[in-house]
Design a protein around this motif. Sequence first.
Motif, PDB file in Angstrom:
ATOM      1  N   GLY A   1       0.919  -1.128   0.023  1.00 49.44           N
ATOM      2  CA  GLY A   1       0.530  -0.084   0.495  1.00 49.44           C
ATOM      3  C   GLY A   1       0.991   1.146   0.021  1.00 49.44           C
ATOM      4  N   GLY A   2       1.788   1.281   0.631  1.00 46.02           N
ATOM      5  CA  GLY A   2       2.626   2.447   1.205  1.00 46.02           C
ATOM      6  C   GLY A   2       3.507   2.814  -0.466  1.00 46.02           C
ATOM      7  N   MET A   3       3.336   1.200  -1.696  1.00 44.01           N
ATOM      8  CA  MET A   3       3.997   2.091  -2.195  1.00 44.01           C
ATOM      9  C   MET A   3       3.238   2.662  -3.324  1.00 44.01           C
ATOM     10  N   ALA A   4       2.417   2.070  -3.796  1.00 41.37           N
ATOM     11  CA  ALA A   4       1.010   2.472  -4.108  1.00 41.37           C
ATOM     12  C   ALA A   4       0.955   4.029  -3.982  1.00 41.37           C
ATOM     13  N   ALA A   5       0.956   3.834  -2.998  1.00 40.56           N
ATOM     14  CA  ALA A   5       0.422   5.935  -2.216  1.00 40.56           C
ATOM     15  C   ALA A   5       1.497   6.350  -3.209  1.00 40.56           C
ATOM     16  N   VAL A   6       2.802   5.798  -3.098  1.00 36.88           N
ATOM     17  CA  VAL A   6       4.157   6.733  -3.854  1.00 36.88           C
ATOM     18  C   VAL A   6       3.658   6.739  -5.033  1.00 36.88           C
ATOM     19  N   ILE A   7       3.125   5.619  -5.686  1.00 37.73           N
ATOM     20  CA  ILE A   7       3.036   6.068  -7.453  1.00 37.73           C
ATOM     21  C   ILE A   7       2.104   7.673  -7.929  1.00 37.73           C
TER      22      ILE A   7
ATOM     23  N   GLU B   1       1.484   9.419  -5.375  1.00 37.08           N
ATOM     24  CA  GLU B   1       1.730  11.159  -4.732  1.00 37.08           C
ATOM     25  C   GLU B   1       2.788  11.683  -6.278  1.00 37.08           C
ATOM     26  N   LEU B   2       3.438  10.824  -6.755  1.00 38.35           N
ATOM     27  CA  LEU B   2       4.440  10.978  -8.060  1.00 38.35           C
ATOM     28  C   LEU B   2       3.693  11.427  -9.636  1.00 38.35           C
ATOM     29  N   ALA B   3       2.342  10.620  -9.436  1.00 42.58           N
ATOM     30  CA  ALA B   3       1.451  11.562 -10.680  1.00 42.58           C
ATOM     31  C   ALA B   3       1.107  13.277 -10.914  1.00 42.58           C
TER      32      ALA B   3
ATOM     33  N   ASP C   1      -3.262  22.486  -0.603  1.00 41.35           N
ATOM     34  CA  ASP C   1      -3.441  21.580  -1.806  1.00 41.35           C
ATOM     35  C   ASP C   1      -3.053  19.791  -1.797  1.00 41.35           C
ATOM     36  N   LEU C   2      -1.733  19.992  -1.344  1.00 45.07           N
ATOM     37  CA  LEU C   2      -0.400  19.112  -2.214  1.00 45.07           C
ATOM     38  C   LEU C   2      -0.649  17.829  -0.735  1.00 45.07           C
ATOM     39  N   LEU C   3      -0.479  18.482   0.655  1.00 46.42           N
ATOM     40  CA  LEU C   3      -1.068  17.620   1.625  1.00 46.42           C
ATOM     41  C   LEU C   3      -2.546  16.562   1.813  1.00 46.42           C
TER      42      LEU C   3
ATOM     43  N   THR D   1      -4.705  10.056  -1.576  1.00 39.85           N
ATOM     44  CA  THR D   1      -3.342   8.882  -1.765  1.00 39.85           C
ATOM     45  C   THR D   1      -2.937   7.805  -0.639  1.00 39.85           C
ATOM     46  N   ALA D   2      -2.130   8.017   0.538  1.00 38.20           N
ATOM     47  CA  ALA D   2      -1.723   7.583   1.074  1.00 38.20           C
ATOM     48  C   ALA D   2      -2.834   6.836   2.483  1.00 38.20           C
TER      49      ALA D   2
END
Length: 318
Positions: A68-74, A76-78, A148-150, A156-157
């Motif tokens: 799930g942490g990896m999915a969140a980063v994917i 976020e990076l979008a 907005d970014l937070l 996503t997390a």
Amino acid sequence: MSGPEAATAQTFFHGALARRLDRASRALLEPEDGRAVDFRRPAGEAALGQPTQVSWRIFKNPLTVFIGGMAAVILELAEPRVRTGVWEHTSFRKQPLRRLRRTGLAAMLTVYGPASAAQAMVAGVRRMHARVQGATPDGQPYRADDPDLLNWVQATAAYGFLQAYHAYAAPLSQAARDRYYREGETAASLYGATHPPTSEADLNAAFAAMLPRLEPSPITFEFLDIMRTTRIVPPVSRVLTPAAYLAQPMFVRAAVSLTPPEIRERLGLGASYGLRPFERTLLRQGGALADRIVLHSSPAVQSCQRLGLPADFLYTSR
């Protein structure tokens, strides 16, 4: 092998597996100075949330938390401003394991830690965010403390951890999923998010609103390569470490598979990046097993003990 002998062998196997998983999980959360956080202290101090919350069940599972942490980063990076901030102002690119440890420990403190420790940690994160600003390659200004970014990072997390548990450990009802999002509002506001999702419908609306801003980037694929090739599990077991290292590409595909289809398409993550059918079956079996193994040094178990609850409180049906 007779019935009693088979039962004894199974008990021995589960005990050995639990000890190895416990050591691996503990090593992943150790700070750089080697001093592990003791979630059992101070005795009796409440966390930000309650042990009966859905999040306490979800974050006890090391396999789905990792995916799930990896999915969140994917996700976020979008977003280009988040992506630039993460890639230019963190150590992830050069020291991915160190960054993963810090991020994992922060997540565990937020969910399970004594409220005073969690609040102090979040305050430190916010001070760090206040110093991070810049511009994307195409000139978009950003600040790490931009609400907005937070909001996007928190959404996503929350999504990644929930969906990984729902898909690979134990399906959750709609009511439980909505409750999980509501439970996260307190911690999200501490981090500076002004509109975190409080239901799955809110989450879907936030994703739909952000979709036009999301874009593909070589950085996303570089992140996936790092996660495929960096040895994440420390060498705590001659059996567990090689197996986990070989499974890492499957874990990466599992994370990609959690990404909503419209976002996957926008990022250029085609079918080759997703799970194969037999891998999905393996992950569900592994996730379900990890959900039943009591890891005695895990933040989840130690925090239950801090509050005077049984070590297996989160592992029994309620």
